[in-house]
Design a protein around this motif. Structure first.
Motif: not given
Lengths: 95, 483, 484
Positions: C97-100, C199
């Motif tokens: 789960v990417a934090p951005y 991203g």
């Protein structure tokens, strides 16, 4: 053969991948076919050609030296498989 | 071989110095670089190598690297420099590659003059200085089964300064290292703190029989964090290599770690794997392109270096060579001295130097303070020196005044006035005091009259005591002589 | 509800003939019905969608927003989405789960678009069939026994099957154009640098570029205009003003010089060649002027690409070491074991193959002969295009040498790599390019590739849109997937 078992094993060590005994021959064969395809680049003379690292005809932008980031410690450590309250943990590294 | 033990060995040393640049933010992200933060609190998504993150170059790093190039007279300050990736897996390098400059570094072909072991000037060639990222830290003593990884230092900008193998002894290596240290600290591009790892050195050491042209096999000594250890590590390694070769062995090209506790070097196990770093141009970064004007603009930030300062101090300001050297080598002290001297009128720079190295330094020590804390501003200091030069106060009183100025905004004049510390030069007043003392010490006065010159000093002392040191010694002398 | 285009939906939303919730529910029902069967999605984003529906409706109700507000979409699962899994089709990132948010995701969120899901893809965008996903192969709506193309196969299938009007994709060597062609939809990859790569999980940094799938060039233009932006977080982001790619859509293409490459046409199988030639003739009949051009070095593009892309990928994918995020093997016995097993277990066969090829090409002794040499070929190809664009405005070329093929049809890697023979040259040159549907061969879609000069997206979109005004190929829908 353009690439042999020993070379494949050496590459695997560098890439931190395991190549098992069962798969080595299949992998050697497939990499060999790729290398054969790649070798076509040698058909043309490029002595006076400048390598093109990036398609952009631009130069590096410069960033001002300012602090814009805040701590991400909790988020980052929570993402790791193995961490304590302060650190990422890995099996002991011998120096 | 029969002549084994008669072989004369010659040492060849090259240094790679990793200099952390004193920027606020990291090389490729706006992350705080301050030393000593809580672990992993100064780690952006970039330094954690989060997928999708990208580097953007910190301009300050470029400018600092150019300044270093200018300071070492580099023949090349690249108008186009590029970044390469050096690929290797290590837990303190999350991307598994270090961004560095292999093929087109920012600085090439500089030099530094040091003294060789005979005291002659010797030019050490600097092959290159390139920009690169620092790694994080692995902590091995927190757990038995794990190494703990702190990425705070990861991505801190470094310039790696690579010398040619021009150094011939451990002492020369130390002089060279000190020379580079002086340059980067005087440029203000590095805080120079060896303890905190801001200035680290790897040494490539090899030996060869005197007269042999080709170099011997070298070993690389890693991360030596003090000047003293550089000398010890190199000497112990030279000894080891000589012993090895003289007993018929060969030197293995390897990376070795210096163990200060045992005073020995040993191979680094983590570096055993023959590494193939697979350098290639970093496709996330474009060429850094600058023009001559950009480089020229940095010239204004190149300060006067100690060697030049010493000449100016001794020749123009007439300082004693020792004092000049001491002040010149201390960046903060010399800046303070220069600032104070600029304000002087009648007072002599030489007096300023004496005072700075004497009373002022003592005061700093006593208060555990630093010059740059500015407890006494150069202006305040200059005023004090002027008061001394004008004869308003004596040298002894000057020290008292200095202590009173410490930590306040008061000028010397204000303190002298408020505390009544001005020298008593009024002949009438002094005469009254002297007469009074003579009256109270008739026998001593008789002895003085009889030619006992010890009594002269006795009377001067008494006058000083009476005036709490404020009497003008010259005038007291005249009065006593006249009597 | 018959889908005519994003503009029509936007008008219906604005006229209150339709609510954002109703629009969402319509597409959600399609997803419920078909997505599992097609295997085109990896994770659904219902919670986020609900939030975004509300925000979009608020924007519309207050008279703000733009034509994209409320329009549902799916993101290829290599765009980081905050608090939502981003798997890259890999076991390595199965629970990552990417934090951005990626910049392109952020840009589309800003417009009030509604994210329905993350689309399936070839693992780390490596593949031309979408058979390389850890989450299983994606099926082509036109024939469920065939591949949708890759690597953005999930995105292309979603749009082709009418599960969403729009999907994001990424294209490194053809990963938007080839699946667009094989699925019969429109897909565009803009100029390298137009879209921020921040991203977007990297495969090959000097080639990766985000883009869009939609039914029409008009819809692509609309979304692309919102997606592209200069991004200070990406050093390779092009410092150009924001452009409205819709502005020139309606210009006539009379007199527009279109380059054709006889050498490429000659290598096509006859049925695809005929279909391609027909579409080029249509352009000619519309007033375009055809000019024969040559790209003398382009035949080496695939070879050069398979040095450059794997080299960059071998380095980019080294960060997946099991330590800070992603899969870590069970009970590592030491650090090396942790690295080797985490990576060996986490990566699929094709990814490992490319890492090996790239590692080999960069290793000592080979760098000059391969990587540097390939970069030189890259320049020659780029110069070929530069000479061509001195003569023409747009190049029209085939996308794929074949229609959608059956699963497991290409077992050896090299035959799979050849699937991108026509798409790789423009990728190496960083040029904007797109695929538009030009009809069926054996009941399977064929695409035409339009390649523009640097930053000339508007030109290829103009040609594509005009073509789509003249033809109906982009309205063709596979049987069973038409909106009733």
């Amino acid at each position: 053969m353009l690439i042999n078992r020993k070379e494949v094993q050496q590459i695997a060590v560098l890439a931190k991948l395991n190549v098992s005994k069962d798969e080595i021959d299949t992998i050697v064969t497939s990499l060999d076919s790729v290398v054969e395809m790649i070798n076509h680049i040698n058909e043309v003379d490029t002595d006076n050609v400048k390598p093109m690292a990036n398609p952009m005809d631009a130069v590096q932008r410069l960033r001002a030296d300012v602090v814009t980031e805040t701590s991400n410690k909790e988020v980052l450590l929570s993402m790791a498989t193995n961490a304590d309250d302060d650190y990422f943990l890995v099996p002991t590294v011998v120096e | 071989m029969s002549n084994q033990n008669t072989t004369q060995w010659e040492t060849v040393i090259g240094l790679e110095i990793h200099t952390q640049l004193k920027t606020k933010s990291k090389l490729f992200a706006g992350t705080n670089t301050a030393y000593g933060g809580e672990p992993n609190t100064q780690v952006s998504l970039l330094e954690a190598a989060m997928p999708g993150t990208l580097p953007v170059f910190n301009e300050k790093v470029l400018r600092y690297a150019i300044r270093f190039g200018l300071a070492v007279g580099a023949k090349v300050i690249a108008k186009e420099s590029t970044f390469d990736r050096k690929n290797y897996f290590y837990p303190d390098s999350p991307k598994a590659y270090q961004i560095t400059q292999l093929n087109h570094p920012i600085v090439e072909h500089g030099e530094l003059v040091i003294q060789d072991d005979k005291g002659n000037d010797k030019t050490i060639r600097i092959n290159r200085a390139h920009i690169e990222e620092d790694a994080g830290k692995s902590i091995h003593d927190k757990y038995t089964q794990y190494s703990a990884i702190d990425l705070n230092r990861c991505g801190t900008p470094l310039i790696e300064i690579v010398s040619e193998p021009d150094l011939s002894s451990a002492k020369e290596a130390v002089r060279y290292m000190r020379g580079i240290h002086t340059i980067v600290t005087h440029l203000g591009i590095c805080d120079g703190n060896l303890q905190e790892g801001s200035f680290r050195c790897d040494a490539n050491v090899s030996i060869r029989p005197v007269g042999q042209k080709e170099l011997g096999t070298r070993t690389e000594l890693k991360n030596i964090n003090s000047f003293r250890f550089v000398e010890k590590a190199i000497n112990i390694e030279i000894k080891r290599q000589i012993k090895l070769l003289e007993s018929g062995g060969t030197v293995t090209q390897e990376t070795r770690l210096y163990d200060a506790d045992k005073n020995e070097t040993r191979p680094m196990r983590s570096k055993e794997e023959a590494n193939d770093y697979r350098y290639f141009p970093d496709p996330d970064l474009l060429p850094v392109v600058i023009d001559q004007a950009y480089i020229d603009n940095e010239k204004q930030f190149i300060p006067e270096f100690p060697a030049q300062k010493i000449i100016r101090y001794t020749q123009d300001l007439k300082l004693k060579p020792d004092d000049a050297t001491t002040i010149a080598h201390d960046k903060e002290l010399s800046e303070y001295f220069d600032a104070a001297v600029k304000q002087l009128g009648k007072a002599k720079p030489k007096v300023a130097a004496n005072m700075i190295l004497g009373e002022f330094s003592a005061l700093l020590n006593a208060n555990d303070a630093k010059v740059e804390d500015n407890n006494i501003s150069p202006e305040q200091f200059a005023e004090l020196l002027e008061a001394l030069a004008a004869g308003t106060i004596s040298h002894k009183i000057a020290k008292v005044v200095m202590e009173k100025i410490w930590g306040t905004d008061s000028t010397a004049a204000q303190i002298i006035d408020k505390e009544g510390l001005a020298q008593v030069s009024d002949t009438g007043e002094l005469e009254t005091i002297v007469k009074e003392i003579i009256k109270n010490n008739p026998s001593q006065f008789e002895a003085y009259k009889g030619g006992d010159m010890k009594m002269f000093n006795y009377f001067v002392g008494q006058v000083m005591k009476q005036t709490r040191g404020r009497a003008n010694p010259a005038q007291v002398k005249t009065l006593l002589e006249e009597l | 509800m018959e889908f005519k285009g994003i503009k029509q939906i936007a008008e219906a939303l604005r006229a209150k003939d339709l609510s954002v919730q109703e629009l969402h529910d319509f597409y959600q029902a399609k997803i419920e019905k078909h997505a599992d069967n097609l295997n085109c999605l990896i994770n659904k984003t219902s919670e986020l969608a609900q939030k975004q529906i509300q925000q979009a409706q608020d924007l519309i109700d207050t008279g703000s927003g733009n034509p994209l507000t409320g329009i549902p979409l799916v993101h290829k699962d290599l765009f980081c989405t905050k608090d939502i899994k981003t798997t890259c089709g890999s076991r390595m990132l199965e629970n990552f789960v990417a934090p951005y948010d990626a910049t392109v995701v952020d840009n589309l969120n800003q417009a009030g678009m509604v994210t329905l899901a993350k689309a399936n893809m070839d693992e780390f965008a490596m593949g031309s069939s979408n058979e390389n996903s850890y989450f299983g192969a994606v099926k082509n709506p036109w024939d469920l026994t065939r591949v949708p193309g890759g690597s953005s196969g999930g995105s292309a299938t979603c749009v082709a099957a009418g599960l969403v009007p729009v999907a994001t994709g990424s294209d490194t060597g053809g990963s938007i154009r080839q699946p667009a062609a094989l699925c019969g939809i429109t897909g565009i990859k803009p100029t390298y640098g137009r879209n921020s790569r921040y991203g977007m999980v990297a495969f090959a940094s000097s080639l990766d570029q985000a883009g869009v799938f939609a039914k029409s060039a008009e819809d692509c233009a609309l979304v692309l205009s919102q997606m592209c932006s200069f991004d200070a977080k990406d050093s390779t982001s092009a410092q150009v003003d924001k452009e409205d790619f819709n502005q020139n859509l309606n210009q006539s293409i009379k007199g527009v010089k279109i380059g054709v490459i006889p050498e490429w046409m000659g290598t096509l199988p006859e049925n695809i060649r005929r279909q391609t030639q027909q579409s080029i003739d249509t352009l000619k009949n519309m007033g375009a002027q055809l000019v024969e051009i040559k790209l003398p070095t382009a035949h080496l593009a695939v070879s050069a690409y398979y040095v450059i892309a794997p080299a960059e990928c071998s380095s980019n994918l080294s960060r997946f070491d099991g330590i800070r995020y992603g899969r870590q093997c069970d009970n590592p016995k030491d650090l090396n074991d942790l690295y080797v097993r985490s990576r060996t277990e986490g990566f699929g066969e094709e990814v490992k193959r490319r890492i090996m090829v790239g590692t080999w090409a960069l290793s000592a002794g080979f760098y000059d002969a391969y990587y540097r040499k390939a970069q030189k070929i890259r320049r020659l190809i780029s110069e070929d295009f530069a000479s061509a664009f001195a003569q023409v405005d747009v190049i029209a070329a085939p996308v794929s040498p074949e229609v959608a093929f059956e699963f497991n049809a290409k077992k050896d890697p090299v035959s799979m790599y050849q699937a991108d023979i026509y798409t790789i040259p423009s990728s190496l040159a960083g040029l904007p390019c797109m695929s538009i549907p030009i009809g069926l061969v054996d009941k399977l879609p064929v695409g035409l590739q339009l390649i523009g000069n640097n930053l000339q997206e508007a030109k290829i979109l103009n040609v594509a849109h005009q073509f789509q005004q003249e033809t109906d190929f982009h309205h063709l829908v596979a049987e069973g997937f038409a909106h009733e």
